[in-house]
Design an enzyme around this catalytic site. Structure first.
Site, PDB file in Angstrom:
ATOM      1  CG  ASP A  76      -1.637   1.365   1.503  1.00  0.00           C
ATOM      2  OD1 ASP A  76      -2.591   1.625   0.590  1.00  0.00           O
ATOM      3  OD2 ASP A  76      -1.004   2.323   2.329  1.00  0.00           O
ATOM      4  CE1 TYR A  81       0.454   7.842   2.508  1.00  0.00           C
ATOM      5  CE2 TYR A  81       1.131   5.707   1.868  1.00  0.00           C
ATOM      6  CZ  TYR A  81       0.123   6.767   2.512  1.00  0.00           C
ATOM      7  OH  TYR A  81      -0.979   6.222   3.213  1.00  0.00           O
ATOM      8  CE  LYS A  83      -3.935   5.039   1.069  1.00  0.00           C
ATOM      9  NZ  LYS A  83      -2.419   4.546   0.973  1.00  0.00           N
ATOM     10  CG  HIS A  95      -4.803  10.340   0.494  1.00  0.00           C
ATOM     11  ND1 HIS A  95      -3.411   9.792   0.191  1.00  0.00           N
ATOM     12  CD2 HIS A  95      -4.798   9.643   1.898  1.00  0.00           C
ATOM     13  CE1 HIS A  95      -2.750   9.554   1.271  1.00  0.00           C
ATOM     14  NE2 HIS A  95      -3.475   9.544   2.192  1.00  0.00           N
TER      15      HIS A  95
END
Length: 294
Positions: free
Chosen positions: A43, A48, A73, A106
């Protein structure tokens, strides 16, 4: 490995590997280690800023791409129909694959929910075209989910939310279950949380006496007990670490079973206090985050 079947028939491992807050320079090695350990679900997220390193770790591991469930996401600054289609292209270029297993929105972004709906409509198009095997959402509360369902066609396969023994979100779990949406737990062992009692003493799930007692009874760690709790409650959990020993420890949760009494004891630890950001709080600065091109 225990598998879970999503509402569209796609299966994914019950235990995944997360890379939230994993430094880019450590992510490829962590993903490589996780896949060699036995994880088959990774994931990540555009926000990120380590999708490229996730792809590198996947290739470095030598594990066949077809055997790994890859999830990412879309960040809110890329919401909107055309913008989200482009955001998907950015993610797949970084990950080094032309097809993803699961893509989530997200955040619900209630202050701009029309844009959220447009973004989800783009995910529906990607799903219809076969570029993604399943689509879903993250951090959606029941009212967000209800409004999305009212305005779109494809029921989300997954809702990824903060969930650990100190914050179980029973209302979210109930709403997800009613619509056949899998509850996926981020911060599944409460790693981002630290709670203060009335007397000023701090506590975390990892030092909780009740969890510790269950761990000693099974010869396991508190983290392993919490992950096992998620699996037995039918949730998908995605612990994260860059430490090889911790990565292996978190995966070693398939050789013991918690009793009903132990599961209930962990359920009862809920404080109702959120550790992460509130999805209903307006935060305009998040729209200023620029997701680089692939």
């Amino acid at each position: 490995m225990t598998m879970i079947t999503l509402n569209n028939g796609v299966t994914l491992p019950a235990l995944g590997f997360g890379v939230f807050q994993s430094p880019a320079e450590e992510t490829a090695a962590a993903v490589d280690t996780a896949l060699r350990t036995g994880y088959r679900h990774i994931d990540t997220a555009a926000a990120y800023f380590n999708e490229r390193q996730v792809g590198e770790g996947l290739r470095r591991s030598g594990v066949d791409r077809a055997d790994v469930f890859v999830e990412t996401k879309i960040w809110v600054s890329d919401y909107g129909y055309d913008q989200t289609l482009h955001a998907f292209d950015k993610s797949v270029r970084k990950l080094g694959t032309d097809r993803l297993d699961l893509v989530l929105l997200h955040q619900p972004v209630p202050e701009r929910f029309d844009t959220t709906v447009a973004a989800y409509t783009a995910l529906e198009k990607l799903y219809e075209d076969g570029r993604v095997r399943a689509i879903g959402v993250s951090n959606f509360m029941p009212h967000h989910l209800a409004e999305l369902l009212r305005r779109t066609s494809v029921v989300p396969a997954v809702n990824q939310v903060e969930l650990h023994p100190y914050f179980t979100q029973p209302d979210v779990q109930k709403a997800n279950a009613e619509h056949g949406v899998l509850t996926q737990a981020w911060s599944p062992i409460g790693g981002i949380t630290f709670y203060w009692d009335k007397d000023g003493t701090g506590r975390s799930t990892l030092q909780d006496p009740a969890i510790g007692a269950v761990a000693r009874a099974h010869g396991k760690t508190p983290a392993q007990v919490m992950l096992r709790w998620h699996l037995q409650r039918g949730r998908n959990a995605i612990p994260k670490s860059t430490n090889p020993a911790r990565i292996a420890e978190n995966f070693d949760v398939f050789d013991f079973t918690l009793t009903d009494t132990e599961l209930t004891a962990l359920d009862a630890l809920d404080t109702g206090v959120r550790g992460g950001p509130d999805p209903d709080v307006t935060a305009p600065e998040r729209f200023e985050v620029v997701i680089p091109e692939g």
